[in-house]
Design a protein around this motif. Structure first.
Motif, PDB file in Angstrom:
ATOM      1  N   UNK A 184      41.670  35.422  42.011  1.00 42.52           N
ATOM      2  CA  UNK A 184      41.973  34.573  40.857  1.00 42.52           C
ATOM      3  C   UNK A 184      43.158  33.681  41.126  1.00 42.52           C
ATOM      4  N   UNK A 185      43.420  33.413  42.405  1.00 42.99           N
ATOM      5  CA  UNK A 185      44.616  32.673  42.805  1.00 42.99           C
ATOM      6  C   UNK A 185      44.325  31.235  43.226  1.00 42.99           C
ATOM      7  N   UNK A 186      43.050  30.816  43.191  1.00 44.50           N
ATOM      8  CA  UNK A 186      42.695  29.526  43.762  1.00 44.50           C
ATOM      9  C   UNK A 186      43.314  28.377  42.973  1.00 44.50           C
ATOM     10  N   UNK A 187      44.065  27.522  43.677  1.00 42.71           N
ATOM     11  CA  UNK A 187      44.719  26.362  43.070  1.00 42.71           C
ATOM     12  C   UNK A 187      44.425  25.089  43.848  1.00 42.71           C
ATOM     13  N   UNK A 188      43.274  25.030  44.468  1.00 42.36           N
ATOM     14  CA  UNK A 188      42.890  23.829  45.198  1.00 42.36           C
ATOM     15  C   UNK A 188      43.555  23.721  46.557  1.00 42.36           C
ATOM     16  N   UNK A 189      44.076  22.534  46.876  1.00 41.81           N
ATOM     17  CA  UNK A 189      44.597  22.258  48.221  1.00 41.81           C
ATOM     18  C   UNK A 189      45.691  23.231  48.663  1.00 41.81           C
ATOM     19  N   UNK A 190      46.674  23.586  47.806  1.00 43.80           N
ATOM     20  CA  UNK A 190      47.690  24.555  48.267  1.00 43.80           C
ATOM     21  C   UNK A 190      47.083  25.904  48.646  1.00 43.80           C
ATOM     22  N   UNK A 191      46.065  26.320  47.910  1.00 40.05           N
ATOM     23  CA  UNK A 191      45.409  27.597  48.217  1.00 40.05           C
ATOM     24  C   UNK A 191      44.627  27.506  49.515  1.00 40.05           C
ATOM     25  N   UNK A 192      44.007  26.365  49.740  1.00 45.66           N
ATOM     26  CA  UNK A 192      43.271  26.147  50.992  1.00 45.66           C
ATOM     27  C   UNK A 192      44.232  26.238  52.177  1.00 45.66           C
ATOM     28  N   UNK A 193      45.387  25.576  52.049  1.00 43.57           N
ATOM     29  CA  UNK A 193      46.377  25.611  53.134  1.00 43.57           C
ATOM     30  C   UNK A 193      46.938  27.021  53.320  1.00 43.57           C
ATOM     31  N   UNK A 194      47.239  27.698  52.227  1.00 44.13           N
ATOM     32  CA  UNK A 194      47.784  29.055  52.311  1.00 44.13           C
ATOM     33  C   UNK A 194      46.779  29.984  52.986  1.00 44.13           C
ATOM     34  N   UNK A 227      50.909  31.998  41.628  1.00 41.62           N
ATOM     35  CA  UNK A 227      51.453  33.161  40.944  1.00 41.62           C
ATOM     36  C   UNK A 227      51.639  34.282  41.959  1.00 41.62           C
ATOM     37  N   UNK A 228      52.872  34.818  42.052  1.00 39.84           N
ATOM     38  CA  UNK A 228      53.138  35.905  42.990  1.00 39.84           C
ATOM     39  C   UNK A 228      52.222  37.095  42.706  1.00 39.84           C
ATOM     40  N   UNK A 229      51.956  37.338  41.425  1.00 45.05           N
ATOM     41  CA  UNK A 229      51.098  38.462  41.061  1.00 45.05           C
ATOM     42  C   UNK A 229      49.685  38.255  41.590  1.00 45.05           C
ATOM     43  N   UNK A 230      49.170  37.021  41.490  1.00 45.08           N
ATOM     44  CA  UNK A 230      47.800  36.755  41.926  1.00 45.08           C
ATOM     45  C   UNK A 230      47.627  36.920  43.432  1.00 45.08           C
ATOM     46  N   UNK A 231      48.648  36.553  44.194  1.00 42.08           N
ATOM     47  CA  UNK A 231      48.509  36.645  45.650  1.00 42.08           C
ATOM     48  C   UNK A 231      49.165  37.918  46.198  1.00 42.08           C
ATOM     49  N   UNK A 232      49.493  38.866  45.325  1.00 41.04           N
ATOM     50  CA  UNK A 232      50.114  40.116  45.776  1.00 41.04           C
ATOM     51  C   UNK A 232      49.315  40.810  46.879  1.00 41.04           C
ATOM     52  N   UNK A 233      47.970  40.892  46.781  1.00 41.46           N
ATOM     53  CA  UNK A 233      47.231  41.555  47.881  1.00 41.46           C
ATOM     54  C   UNK A 233      47.459  40.881  49.234  1.00 41.46           C
ATOM     55  N   UNK A 234      47.528  39.536  49.234  1.00 39.82           N
ATOM     56  CA  UNK A 234      47.750  38.814  50.488  1.00 39.82           C
ATOM     57  C   UNK A 234      49.149  39.089  51.027  1.00 39.82           C
ATOM     58  N   UNK A 235      50.149  39.124  50.146  1.00 45.78           N
ATOM     59  CA  UNK A 235      51.514  39.367  50.599  1.00 45.78           C
ATOM     60  C   UNK A 235      51.693  40.796  51.098  1.00 45.78           C
ATOM     61  N   UNK A 236      50.985  41.742  50.479  1.00 45.41           N
ATOM     62  CA  UNK A 236      51.072  43.131  50.928  1.00 45.41           C
ATOM     63  C   UNK A 236      50.456  43.317  52.316  1.00 45.41           C
TER      64      UNK A 236
END
Length: 280
Positions: A141-151, A228-237
């Motif tokens: 639920x973290x997709x924000x377009x271009x920044x999410x694609x780059x991340x 949102x840090x919460x949304x990408x928490x799995x990726x950061x973990x």
């Protein structure tokens, strides 16, 4: 979808690393179910490629999964994993094209990955890692377009390069060499697994590839504030333990680092989550 089907999918991914399991546990149950479907798909097709069957049968196995993806897209999947993919795709608008890219990456493995040109290695990483990153960002639920694609693509590159650095010796034993031909040529290393393992330039090679991985972690970190840090928490973990692994490789490029205890991986993940990115 029956609980039995979900249990079967969970069993498929049971062998995944602890950093993956920790990251996925923070998701709500519906999203956790979806990400398990994504990873189960990756695991079963990877098992096809790495299995003992003759090459023609393994190619046929990947072709069969291509057909199953098409059926899932049409709502008539025949396998538990296919049905779970169809459920996840409906729930979170997952692009089937990314699943197809994973299969393309599996075909590249079947064709043989021995000292590929840099462009081929980049294409391989986009398929086997980048596609999973993009699918995951949608599930989170973290997709924000271009920044999410780059991340997603930067983090996928960083994680995959870290895996390659860690597994040079293991991959060589399987006749594989996921190291760019150009880098081997610069260091005067013949493009074959045995020569790489015997070369005194192997530590320098590790350091140079580690620098590219380090740059990819930094690129991913630059995109974190857009989410949102919460949304990408799995990726950061997951990012934390892998970034720590890279630091170990940077500190000692002579040999692959020893396995890290599960609790230490958890602490690395939590530090990354708290800091909002890889350690500097």
């Amino acid at each position: 979808m029956s609980a039995l089907v979900q249990q079967g999918v969970e069993e498929i991914v049971a062998g995944s690393g602890s950093s993956f399991r920790t990251g996925m546990r923070v998701l709500p149950a519906p999203r956790r179910r979806a990400i398990l479907a994504v990873y189960a798909f990756c695991r079963v097709v990877d098992d096809v490629v790495d299995g003992p069957a003759p090459l023609a049968e393994r190619r046929a196995g990947i072709k069969a999964w291509e057909a199953e993806l098409a059926r899932a897209r049409e709502g008539r999947a025949e396998t538990p994993v296919g049905r779970e993919i169809a459920h996840a795709a409906r729930a979170y608008d997952l692009p089937y094209e990314e699943f197809e890219l994973v299969l393309d990456g599996m075909r590249m493995d079947l064709d043989g990955m021995v000292a590929p040109p840099q462009a081929v290695l980049d294409a391989y990483i986009r398929r086997v890692a980048g596609a999973v990153g993009i699918l995951s960002m949608h599930v989170f639920g973290a997709w924000r377009g271009a920044p999410s694609h780059r991340f997603a693509l930067s983090l996928a590159e960083a994680l995959q390069l870290t895996n390659i650095l860690r597994d040079i010796e293991e991959d060589a034993g399987l006749g594989r060499l996921y190291l760019p031909a150009e880098l081997l040529s610069e260091l005067g290393i013949p493009p074959c697994p045995e020569a790489v393992l015997a070369s005194p330039a192997l530590p320098d090679l590790r350091r140079r590839l580690a620098a590219r991985a380090r740059a990819a972690y930094a690129a991913a970190a630059r995109e974190i504030p857009a989410h949102s840090r919460l949304r990408i928490a799995p990726a950061l973990l997951m990012m934390g333990p892998y970034e720590r692994l890279l630091r170990q490789i940077e500190a000692d490029a002579q040999r692959p680092p020893p396995p890290r205890a599960r609790w230490r991986k958890l602490m690395d993940g939590l530090r990354c989550l708290a800091a909002g990115g890889a350690a500097r």
